[in-house]
Design a protein around this motif. Structure first.
Motif, PDB file in Angstrom:
ATOM      1  N   VAL A   1      -4.564   5.583   3.581  1.00 19.72           N
ATOM      2  CA  VAL A   1      -3.800   4.155   3.072  1.00 19.72           C
ATOM      3  C   VAL A   1      -4.534   3.869   1.780  1.00 19.72           C
ATOM      4  CG1 VAL A   1      -3.455   1.821   3.385  1.00 19.72           C
ATOM      5  CG2 VAL A   1      -3.433   3.427   5.392  1.00 19.72           C
ATOM      6  N   ARG A   2      -3.801   3.909   0.618  1.00 16.83           N
ATOM      7  CA  ARG A   2      -4.119   3.666  -0.708  1.00 16.83           C
ATOM      8  C   ARG A   2      -3.812   2.189  -1.031  1.00 16.83           C
ATOM      9  NH1 ARG A   2      -3.508   8.750  -4.714  1.00 16.83           N
ATOM     10  NH2 ARG A   2      -3.624  10.349  -3.215  1.00 16.83           N
ATOM     11  N   ALA A   3      -4.845   1.244  -1.135  1.00 11.90           N
ATOM     12  CA  ALA A   3      -4.500  -0.027  -1.224  1.00 11.90           C
ATOM     13  C   ALA A   3      -4.126  -0.548  -2.799  1.00 11.90           C
ATOM     14  CB  ALA A   3      -5.627  -1.090  -0.998  1.00 11.90           C
ATOM     15  N   ALA A   4      -3.614  -1.506  -3.189  1.00 10.57           N
ATOM     16  CA  ALA A   4      -3.106  -1.645  -4.414  1.00 10.57           C
ATOM     17  C   ALA A   4      -4.178  -2.601  -5.122  1.00 10.57           C
ATOM     18  CB  ALA A   4      -1.849  -2.787  -4.522  1.00 10.57           C
ATOM     19  N   GLU A   5      -4.558  -2.400  -5.997  1.00  9.14           N
ATOM     20  CA  GLU A   5      -5.760  -3.210  -6.633  1.00  9.14           C
ATOM     21  C   GLU A   5      -5.557  -4.901  -6.955  1.00  9.14           C
ATOM     22  OE1 GLU A   5      -8.602  -2.258  -7.489  1.00  9.14           O
ATOM     23  OE2 GLU A   5      -7.814  -0.169  -6.841  1.00  9.14           O
ATOM     24  N   PRO A   6      -6.076  -5.620  -6.688  1.00  9.73           N
ATOM     25  CA  PRO A   6      -6.198  -7.011  -6.479  1.00  9.73           C
ATOM     26  C   PRO A   6      -5.692  -7.556  -7.842  1.00  9.73           C
ATOM     27  CG  PRO A   6      -8.343  -6.658  -5.732  1.00  9.73           C
ATOM     28  CD  PRO A   6      -7.645  -5.363  -6.207  1.00  9.73           C
ATOM     29  N   ARG A   7      -4.585  -8.465  -7.966  1.00  3.54           N
ATOM     30  CA  ARG A   7      -4.068  -8.904  -9.189  1.00  3.54           C
ATOM     31  C   ARG A   7      -5.038 -10.103  -9.819  1.00  3.54           C
ATOM     32  NH1 ARG A   7       2.409  -9.761  -8.247  1.00  3.54           N
ATOM     33  NH2 ARG A   7       1.567 -11.496  -9.777  1.00  3.54           N
ATOM     34  N   PRO A   8      -5.300 -10.019 -11.028  1.00  5.71           N
ATOM     35  CA  PRO A   8      -6.246 -11.286 -11.500  1.00  5.71           C
ATOM     36  C   PRO A   8      -5.295 -12.397 -11.286  1.00  5.71           C
ATOM     37  CG  PRO A   8      -5.812  -9.369 -13.080  1.00  5.71           C
ATOM     38  CD  PRO A   8      -4.973  -9.204 -11.925  1.00  5.71           C
ATOM     39  N   ASP A   9      -4.212 -12.488 -11.385  1.00  8.69           N
ATOM     40  CA  ASP A   9      -3.468 -14.048 -10.920  1.00  8.69           C
ATOM     41  C   ASP A   9      -3.569 -13.991  -9.525  1.00  8.69           C
ATOM     42  OD1 ASP A   9      -1.618 -12.071 -10.133  1.00  8.69           O
ATOM     43  OD2 ASP A   9       0.060 -12.875 -11.420  1.00  8.69           O
ATOM     44  N   GLY A  10      -3.929 -13.654  -8.600  1.00 12.51           N
ATOM     45  CA  GLY A  10      -3.906 -14.035  -7.307  1.00 12.51           C
ATOM     46  C   GLY A  10      -2.246 -13.612  -6.545  1.00 12.51           C
ATOM     47  N   GLY A  11      -1.835 -12.878  -7.170  1.00 13.34           N
ATOM     48  CA  GLY A  11      -0.429 -12.564  -6.678  1.00 13.34           C
ATOM     49  C   GLY A  11      -0.239 -11.995  -5.344  1.00 13.34           C
ATOM     50  N   GLU A  12       0.726 -11.118  -5.098  1.00 14.37           N
ATOM     51  CA  GLU A  12       1.265 -10.966  -3.914  1.00 14.37           C
ATOM     52  C   GLU A  12      -0.095 -10.168  -2.954  1.00 14.37           C
ATOM     53  OE1 GLU A  12       3.796  -7.366  -2.756  1.00 14.37           O
ATOM     54  OE2 GLU A  12       5.178  -9.082  -2.348  1.00 14.37           O
ATOM     55  N   ALA A  13      -0.857  -9.157  -3.561  1.00 16.05           N
ATOM     56  CA  ALA A  13      -1.702  -8.302  -2.985  1.00 16.05           C
ATOM     57  C   ALA A  13      -2.708  -9.165  -2.335  1.00 16.05           C
ATOM     58  CB  ALA A  13      -2.356  -7.318  -3.986  1.00 16.05           C
ATOM     59  N   CYS A  14      -3.001 -10.415  -3.022  1.00 16.21           N
ATOM     60  CA  CYS A  14      -4.089 -11.320  -2.332  1.00 16.21           C
ATOM     61  C   CYS A  14      -3.204 -12.297  -1.554  1.00 16.21           C
ATOM     62  CB  CYS A  14      -4.948 -11.729  -3.251  1.00 16.21           C
ATOM     63  SG  CYS A  14      -5.920 -10.466  -4.279  1.00 16.21           S
ATOM     64  N   ALA A  15      -2.080 -12.563  -1.430  1.00 19.97           N
ATOM     65  CA  ALA A  15      -1.351 -13.547  -0.608  1.00 19.97           C
ATOM     66  C   ALA A  15      -2.224 -13.885   0.876  1.00 19.97           C
ATOM     67  CB  ALA A  15      -0.013 -13.497  -0.439  1.00 19.97           C
ATOM     68  N   GLU A  16      -2.464 -15.181   1.185  1.00 12.52           N
ATOM     69  CA  GLU A  16      -2.743 -15.297   2.361  1.00 12.52           C
ATOM     70  C   GLU A  16      -1.942 -15.731   3.507  1.00 12.52           C
ATOM     71  OE1 GLU A  16      -6.251 -15.652   3.075  1.00 12.52           O
ATOM     72  OE2 GLU A  16      -6.772 -14.965   1.231  1.00 12.52           O
ATOM     73  N   PRO A  17      -2.160 -15.455   4.880  1.00  8.74           N
ATOM     74  CA  PRO A  17      -1.289 -16.080   5.722  1.00  8.74           C
ATOM     75  C   PRO A  17      -0.898 -17.314   5.824  1.00  8.74           C
ATOM     76  CG  PRO A  17      -3.047 -14.663   6.529  1.00  8.74           C
ATOM     77  CD  PRO A  17      -3.513 -14.933   5.274  1.00  8.74           C
ATOM     78  N   SER A  18       0.316 -17.788   6.024  1.00  5.55           N
ATOM     79  CA  SER A  18       0.868 -18.953   6.071  1.00  5.55           C
ATOM     80  C   SER A  18       1.210 -19.634   7.278  1.00  5.55           C
ATOM     81  CB  SER A  18       2.050 -19.123   5.247  1.00  5.55           C
ATOM     82  OG  SER A  18       3.401 -18.244   5.562  1.00  5.55           O
TER      83      SER A  18
ATOM     84  N   CYS B   1       0.810  -1.201  -0.104  1.00  9.43           N
ATOM     85  CA  CYS B   1      -0.002  -0.093  -0.016  1.00  9.43           C
ATOM     86  C   CYS B   1       0.997   1.188   0.013  1.00  9.43           C
ATOM     87  CB  CYS B   1      -0.880   0.001   1.089  1.00  9.43           C
ATOM     88  SG  CYS B   1      -2.003  -1.451   1.462  1.00  9.43           S
ATOM     89  N   THR B   2       0.247   2.371  -0.351  1.00 13.82           N
ATOM     90  CA  THR B   2       0.714   3.667  -0.189  1.00 13.82           C
ATOM     91  C   THR B   2       0.231   4.557   0.893  1.00 13.82           C
ATOM     92  OG1 THR B   2       1.241   3.889  -2.767  1.00 13.82           O
ATOM     93  CG2 THR B   2       1.373   5.722  -1.436  1.00 13.82           C
ATOM     94  N   VAL B   3       1.276   4.905   1.845  1.00 12.99           N
ATOM     95  CA  VAL B   3       0.723   5.586   3.224  1.00 12.99           C
ATOM     96  C   VAL B   3       1.093   6.845   2.933  1.00 12.99           C
ATOM     97  CG1 VAL B   3       0.937   5.349   5.550  1.00 12.99           C
ATOM     98  CG2 VAL B   3       0.664   3.129   4.420  1.00 12.99           C
ATOM     99  N   GLU B   4       0.184   7.937   3.460  1.00 14.57           N
ATOM    100  CA  GLU B   4       0.545   9.126   3.552  1.00 14.57           C
ATOM    101  C   GLU B   4      -0.338   9.801   4.768  1.00 14.57           C
ATOM    102  OE1 GLU B   4      -1.422  11.343   0.030  1.00 14.57           O
ATOM    103  OE2 GLU B   4      -0.889   9.588  -1.289  1.00 14.57           O
ATOM    104  N   PRO B   5       0.606  10.532   5.189  1.00  8.95           N
ATOM    105  CA  PRO B   5       0.203  11.315   6.658  1.00  8.95           C
ATOM    106  C   PRO B   5      -1.003  11.979   6.485  1.00  8.95           C
ATOM    107  CG  PRO B   5       2.134  12.335   5.974  1.00  8.95           C
ATOM    108  CD  PRO B   5       1.971  11.438   4.975  1.00  8.95           C
ATOM    109  N   LEU B   6      -1.864  11.949   7.507  1.00  6.15           N
ATOM    110  CA  LEU B   6      -3.005  12.811   7.935  1.00  6.15           C
ATOM    111  C   LEU B   6      -3.069  13.372   9.134  1.00  6.15           C
ATOM    112  CD1 LEU B   6      -5.934  10.825   6.212  1.00  6.15           C
ATOM    113  CD2 LEU B   6      -4.709  12.796   4.973  1.00  6.15           C
TER     114      LEU B   6
END
Length: 433
Positions: A295-312, A284-289
């Motif tokens: 907090v600007r979140a990355a868009e989910p990747r169609p291939d289920g990549g890093e932005a959607c990774a699950e806890p292990s 994410c991109t974080v800016e102070p207020l």
């Protein structure tokens, strides 16, 4: 022989010398392993048992020394309690001073940060080590209202020889815990103490009521701060495309766009502006207020990549007597969540039962009553909103593919010492760790 526990009403009906004699006999029997002439109150008996395990000197205690003045000031500045001190003083000090009592406020470790009230009683307190910077945790001085309330997580009154340490038998005290209404975190306790002859059964009710009033004020301050942040952030979010959320310094949501509403966003313990990995959001991109973050979140990747990774993998750490955490590791990095007492109990049960538990089974585990499913479901709903991807349901369990490591005290009898949940009580037995 009287098997009925001694209560505060019976103690207050006695004169000070008689009450002290009765309690001294109960304490002496308990320390020597004999059956006491009167059964101590459960909260006192349980505290004595813990104190014996800590190895506290029964005559003088085991004071670890005072905090330096600069450390006291640093802890005061960082404590939310500082903002409600006027409420505590107004509710307690005027009455306490006239009744030959003092008010003290400690942090969650039992370190005394503030003291006010009768000057004569403060001088007596100095002689007991009941002074600024001192630790009054059970591990240091045994059974006392401050330390025992920290463990029991509820208001406690301790009178005369109910104190584990003999030199404290001239004292009476009543304390109530103070919690952060934003997340249930234990902030410390407020306590009223004084000579044992000044025992009054209404003191505990007074301290409890003032503590609840202070917590209510903290809640109002939090809501007002969220409204101020929303006024700043809402116009900004209207101009932002994609997924974004404005949160305060603790992750509580003020405004959101491009995603479903949420109560709170779990933030890393150390957060700064720039590219940051946020649990469940990924990079994410974080800016102070003002008093918060955008907090600007990355868009989910169609291939289920890093932005959607699950806890292990998760580590549930219950080794400390008053502080418990769940650490989560996975594709979005690692982060740690502090746990409330109830959530620590629930996660402990789920860690011990990887196959999962129904709501009825968890109600039996926590309350000894399988009908209390509404409470269980409400608590688990709160946990699952915070621990995205960690917990599953039907039945409730840690998600498939998540490795779970459970860390408990070396001495199992110290497991979640505040808890009366049947599953936790059973877990304190030897061989269950």
């Amino acid at each position: 022989m009287n098997d009925e526990p001694m209560d505060m009403a019976r103690l207050s009906a006695m004169d000070a010398r008689q009450a002290s004699r009765v309690l001294s006999g109960v304490r002496a029997a308990a320390l020597s392993g004999r059956r006491p002439p009167v059964t101590p109150r459960p909260v006192i008996g349980e505290s004595w048992d813990r104190t014996l395990q800590y190895g506290v000197d029964p005559d003088r205690g085991s004071h670890p020394g005072l905090l330096a003045l600069d450390e006291i000031e640093a802890r005061r500045r960082s404590s939310p309690i500082s903002s409600v001190l006027p409420t505590l003083r107004q509710g307690i000090v005027t009455a306490a001073g006239g009744a030959r009592h003092i008010m003290v406020v400690t942090d969650a470790e039992g370190r005394m940060l503030w003291r006010d009230g009768s000057q004569a009683v403060q001088k007596q307190a100095d002689g007991l080590g009941f002074e600024l910077g001192a630790s009054w945790a059970e591990e240091a001085v045994g059974t006392n209202a401050v330390g025992t309330a920290l463990v029991a997580r509820r208001p406690v009154q301790v009178h005369s020889a109910e104190h584990f340490v003999r030199r404290h038998h001239s004292w009476t005290c009543a304390a109530a815990p103070l919690h952060d209404p934003r997340d249930g975190r234990l902030l410390g306790v407020v306590d009223v103490s004084g000579p044992a002859a000044s025992l009054h059964p209404a003191t505990l009710a007074l301290v409890s009521a003032v503590a609840r009033l202070a917590e209510s004020e903290l809640r109002e301050r939090h809501l007002a701060a969220i409204e101020r942040l929303r006024a700043v952030a809402a116009p900004m979010l209207c101009r932002i495309g994609g997924r974004a959320v404005a949160v305060d310094r603790n992750g509580w949501t003020a405004a959101v766009t491009g995603m479903p509403p949420m109560n709170r966003l779990v933030l890393p313990r150390s957060l700064s502006a720039g590219q940051v990995r946020i649990p469940s959001f990924g990079l994410c991109t974080v800016e102070p207020l003002p008093d918060g973050w955008l907090v600007r979140a990355a868009e989910p990747r169609p291939d289920g990549g890093e932005a959607c990774a699950e806890p292990s993998r998760v580590v549930l750490d219950l080794r400390m007597p008053r502080h418990w955490t769940l650490s989560v590791m996975g594709g979005t990095g690692s982060w740690t969540q502090d746990l409330t007492p109830r959530h620590a109990e629930l996660l402990y049960v789920l860690a011990r039962h990887r196959e999962g538990r129904t709501a009825a089974q968890l109600a039996l585990d926590l309350f000894g009553d399988s009908a209390r499913t509404v409470t269980v479901r409400a608590e688990l709903s709160r946990i699952r909103r915070t621990l995205a991807g960690v917990l599953d349901h039907r039945p409730y369990r840690f998600a498939d593919g998540v490795g779970v490591e459970l860390l408990t005290p070396a001495d199992q009898t110290g497991l979640l010492p505040h808890s009366t949940a049947p599953a936790v009580v059973a877990g304190r037995s030897p061989g269950t760790g």
